[in-house]
Write a protein that holds these residues in place. Sequence first.
Motif, short mmCIF file in Angstrom:
data_model
loop_
_atom_site.label_atom_id
_atom_site.label_comp_id
_atom_site.label_asym_id
_atom_site.label_seq_id
_atom_site.Cartn_x
_atom_site.Cartn_y
_atom_site.Cartn_z
N LEU A 258 0.84 -1.19 0.00
CA LEU A 258 0.00 0.00 0.00
C LEU A 258 0.88 1.24 0.00
O LEU A 258 1.56 1.53 0.98
CB LEU A 258 -0.90 0.00 1.24
N ASP A 259 0.89 1.96 -1.11
CA ASP A 259 1.70 3.17 -1.23
C ASP A 259 0.82 4.38 -0.99
O ASP A 259 0.08 4.83 -1.87
CB ASP A 259 2.33 3.25 -2.63
N PHE A 260 0.87 4.92 0.23
CA PHE A 260 0.02 6.05 0.61
C PHE A 260 0.62 7.38 0.13
O PHE A 260 1.83 7.61 0.25
CB PHE A 260 -0.15 6.08 2.13
N GLN B 138 -0.44 -2.72 -9.55
CA GLN B 138 0.64 -3.04 -10.47
C GLN B 138 1.69 -3.91 -9.79
O GLN B 138 1.86 -3.86 -8.58
CB GLN B 138 1.30 -1.74 -10.96
N PRO B 139 2.43 -4.72 -10.57
CA PRO B 139 3.51 -5.51 -9.97
C PRO B 139 4.53 -4.61 -9.28
O PRO B 139 4.92 -3.58 -9.82
CB PRO B 139 4.13 -6.23 -11.18
N LEU C 175 -0.12 -0.83 -4.85
CA LEU C 175 -1.32 -0.03 -5.10
C LEU C 175 -1.14 1.36 -4.51
O LEU C 175 -0.91 1.51 -3.32
CB LEU C 175 -2.55 -0.70 -4.47
N GLN C 176 -1.23 2.39 -5.36
CA GLN C 176 -1.17 3.76 -4.89
C GLN C 176 -2.53 4.14 -4.29
O GLN C 176 -3.57 3.89 -4.89
CB GLN C 176 -0.84 4.73 -6.03
N LEU D 201 -0.64 10.44 -11.45
CA LEU D 201 -0.29 9.09 -11.02
C LEU D 201 1.14 9.02 -10.51
O LEU D 201 1.45 8.22 -9.63
CB LEU D 201 -0.48 8.11 -12.18
N ALA D 202 2.03 9.82 -11.06
CA ALA D 202 3.42 9.80 -10.62
C ALA D 202 3.57 10.72 -9.42
O ALA D 202 3.41 11.92 -9.52
CB ALA D 202 4.34 10.27 -11.74
N ALA D 203 3.86 10.15 -8.25
CA ALA D 203 3.99 10.94 -7.02
C ALA D 203 5.45 11.22 -6.75
O ALA D 203 6.31 10.38 -6.99
CB ALA D 203 3.37 10.21 -5.85
N GLN D 204 5.73 12.44 -6.24
CA GLN D 204 7.09 12.78 -5.92
C GLN D 204 7.45 12.23 -4.54
O GLN D 204 6.65 12.29 -3.62
CB GLN D 204 7.27 14.31 -5.92
N SER D 205 8.66 11.71 -4.41
CA SER D 205 9.11 11.14 -3.15
C SER D 205 9.44 12.24 -2.16
O SER D 205 9.99 13.26 -2.51
CB SER D 205 10.34 10.26 -3.38
N SER D 206 9.09 11.98 -0.89
CA SER D 206 9.41 12.94 0.17
C SER D 206 9.56 12.18 1.46
O SER D 206 8.89 11.19 1.69
CB SER D 206 8.29 13.98 0.29
#
Length: 210
Positions: A8-10, A85-86, A96-97, A114-119
């Motif tokens: 789970l990518d929050f 997605q894999p 899963l985002q 859909l593309a989130a910036q890392s922080s």
Amino acid sequence: MAHAALKLDFLADAGNGTWQVLPSGQLGVERCKQDPEGTMRLLRDYAQRALPKGTQIRRICYPDDDGDWCTLAESTLEDAVRFAQPAEADANRLSLQLRLITEEDQGTASAMPLAAQSSSSSASPPASTIVGGAQGSIIEVVLLGMAPAGEWAELAAFDLDASGASGGPEAFMSELDRRAAAVQPCGSKSLKYLDEQGDWCMLSKASLPD
């Protein structure tokens, strides 16, 4: 190939058109299908702990194959898993985002790319945790632990009789220790529970009624 785990990518609104990657969680794919109600309770707990203390979640959204953000609920959980997605570098997991819509950014759900910036984030669960949800005389216990990839994952979920907590803390803790020892060597000695303020407190016979 069947995937066993769902990462789970929050994501949360960081302002200025950027999106913050929060601490992730992990669930079993089969649990999502077989127990959507229990899975959603655990997923919401993961999400709440990933956010700063005091932040209230209004909605959780997932992206479909058209790039639209849809509201996640028990009825749409299986649909959300279908769009996962894999995961990179792990063929046994899906990723899963999930966008966390808080009270502050309620009006911007559809604007997220859909593309989130890392922080970086300072939010972090304790080393060993126990999440309980009371239902009548039964307490649903969910044990969480650190996965090899550095994420927090569900180790086990089971029900315990709540009446044992008030009438016999020794027996209750003994049964909890037996269950915990089956999934982590230290048993219940390092377990913590989540209180109403969102703080993690050490679990013991003395703190059990709380």
